[in-house]
Every structure is written in C-alpha cells, then in structure tokens.
Write a protein that holds these residues in place. Structure first.
Motif, PDB file in Angstrom:
ATOM      1  N   ASN A  45      46.621  30.151  29.164  1.00 23.24           N
ATOM      2  CA  ASN A  45      47.029  31.388  29.839  1.00 23.24           C
ATOM      3  C   ASN A  45      47.904  32.260  28.950  1.00 23.24           C
ATOM      4  O   ASN A  45      47.979  33.470  29.149  1.00 23.24           O
TER       5      ASN A  45
ATOM      6  N   LEU B   5      43.972  38.155  31.379  1.00 23.14           N
ATOM      7  CA  LEU B   5      44.594  37.555  32.553  1.00 23.14           C
ATOM      8  C   LEU B   5      45.320  38.662  33.302  1.00 23.14           C
ATOM      9  O   LEU B   5      46.317  39.201  32.822  1.00 23.14           O
ATOM     10  N   ASN B   6      44.817  38.996  34.460  1.00 21.12           N
ATOM     11  CA  ASN B   6      45.438  40.030  35.279  1.00 21.12           C
ATOM     12  C   ASN B   6      46.781  39.508  35.785  1.00 21.12           C
ATOM     13  O   ASN B   6      46.830  38.469  36.457  1.00 21.12           O
TER      14      ASN B   6
ATOM     15  N   LEU C 127      48.885  40.360  38.173  1.00 15.12           N
ATOM     16  CA  LEU C 127      49.071  40.196  39.616  1.00 15.12           C
ATOM     17  C   LEU C 127      48.272  39.017  40.147  1.00 15.12           C
ATOM     18  O   LEU C 127      48.768  38.234  40.965  1.00 15.12           O
ATOM     19  N   THR C 128      47.038  38.870  39.669  1.00 14.28           N
ATOM     20  CA  THR C 128      46.217  37.728  40.063  1.00 14.28           C
ATOM     21  C   THR C 128      46.841  36.431  39.565  1.00 14.28           C
ATOM     22  O   THR C 128      46.875  35.425  40.276  1.00 14.28           O
ATOM     23  N   ALA C 129      47.360  36.463  38.329  1.00 21.22           N
ATOM     24  CA  ALA C 129      47.997  35.279  37.750  1.00 21.22           C
ATOM     25  C   ALA C 129      49.250  34.887  38.529  1.00 21.22           C
ATOM     26  O   ALA C 129      49.525  33.690  38.722  1.00 21.22           O
TER      27      ALA C 129
ATOM     28  N   ALA D   2      49.756  35.420  41.746  1.00 24.95           N
ATOM     29  CA  ALA D   2      49.290  34.856  43.010  1.00 24.95           C
ATOM     30  C   ALA D   2      48.727  33.445  42.828  1.00 24.95           C
ATOM     31  O   ALA D   2      48.874  32.592  43.704  1.00 24.95           O
ATOM     32  N   ALA D   3      48.098  33.189  41.678  1.00 20.56           N
ATOM     33  CA  ALA D   3      47.489  31.883  41.414  1.00 20.56           C
ATOM     34  C   ALA D   3      48.471  30.879  40.817  1.00 20.56           C
ATOM     35  O   ALA D   3      48.102  29.725  40.570  1.00 20.56           O
TER      36      ALA D   3
ATOM     37  N   GLN E 131      49.658  31.007  37.787  1.00 18.54           N
ATOM     38  CA  GLN E 131      49.444  30.902  36.340  1.00 18.54           C
ATOM     39  C   GLN E 131      50.537  31.620  35.559  1.00 18.54           C
ATOM     40  O   GLN E 131      50.734  31.358  34.383  1.00 18.54           O
TER      41      GLN E 131
END
Length: 138
Positions: free
Chosen positions: A83, A92-93, A95-97, A99-100, A102
């Motif tokens: 990552n 690697l977005n 905001l998505t990271a 939430a996940a 990462q």
C-alpha cells in the motif's frame, strides 16, 4: 483491458531515499509547497519496511527527517507493505483506503483533506523517481 502494475517493495533505506527526493525536488510548485505554506509537519509511519519519516514544513520548506530530532507532527499517516507504493504511485484512493483500513491518519481530518491538492504533484515526482525500477529488463 487495463494493465495492473505490480507494487514495488523497498528496503527502509530505499524508501527513505525516494521520499526524501520526492520532497526535496518538487521545487516551488504551489501545490507541492503546501507544507511550507501551512507550516505543517507530517509523519509517515510505514511498516514492511519499518520506517518513521517526518516531513517538517515549519521552516517554510519541506525538510525530511528520520530519527529522534524530528518535531511532533500535525498529522501522522500509517501505511504498510504494498500500500505504500500504491499510495505514492496514485493507485490507492485515500478515502477508500481509509474506509478499508489500508491507510490510517492520526490528527485533524480537515487538515489532511487540505493537503489533497498537493498529492498529485508529489505522486508524479514519485512515479518519475521510481520509473527506473519499473522498467522491463533489456
């Protein structure tokens, strides 16, 4: 079909060198100078490889520090393994990271969001610096 680039794996020394050059060589680009403008200090706590790196912008310029002489950060970013490369490459977005799980950020989220305009210039510099490692062997 989109080609997926495998993530690079670094030693701590290689990662320190690359990110030191990312921040040292961005020049006076307005977006990349956001740390100096806002007088912020960021810490990056990486694992796999283990490295704690601080980018100190309190002097008006981004100075990369490793070790005990680094000031307390305004924000700390936590990333691990592949990552790290995916984040700096721009794959690697954030905001998505978040939430996940990462990517983890310690500090004011609004301050982190204010840094977002600087990220593309830093990521472009990272991609330029790491392109030699991604080139296929001749």
């Amino acid at each position: 079909m989109q080609r997926v680039t495998p993530p690079l794996r670094f030693s701590a020394a290689q990662l320190q060198d690359v990110l030191g050059r990312v921040y040292a060589e961005v020049g006076d680009e307005p977006q990349a100078a956001v740390l100096g403008t806002r007088r912020l200090t960021l810490a990056f706590a990486f694992s796999e490889p283990e490295l704690h790196l601080t980018v100190d912008g309190r002097s008006g310029q981004a100075v990369v520090r490793v070790g005990a002489d680094a000031p307390a950060p305004d924000l700390t970013f936590y990333l691990a393994g592949e990552n790290i490369d995916r984040f700096w490459r721009g794959d690697l977005n954030p905001l998505t990271a978040l939430a996940a799980g990462q990517l983890r950020i310690e500090g004011p989220l609004l301050t982190a969001l204010a840094l977002a305009p600087a990220l593309p210039a830093l990521q472009a510099r990272y991609r330029d610096l790491t392109a030699v490692w991604r080139a296929p062997p001749r």
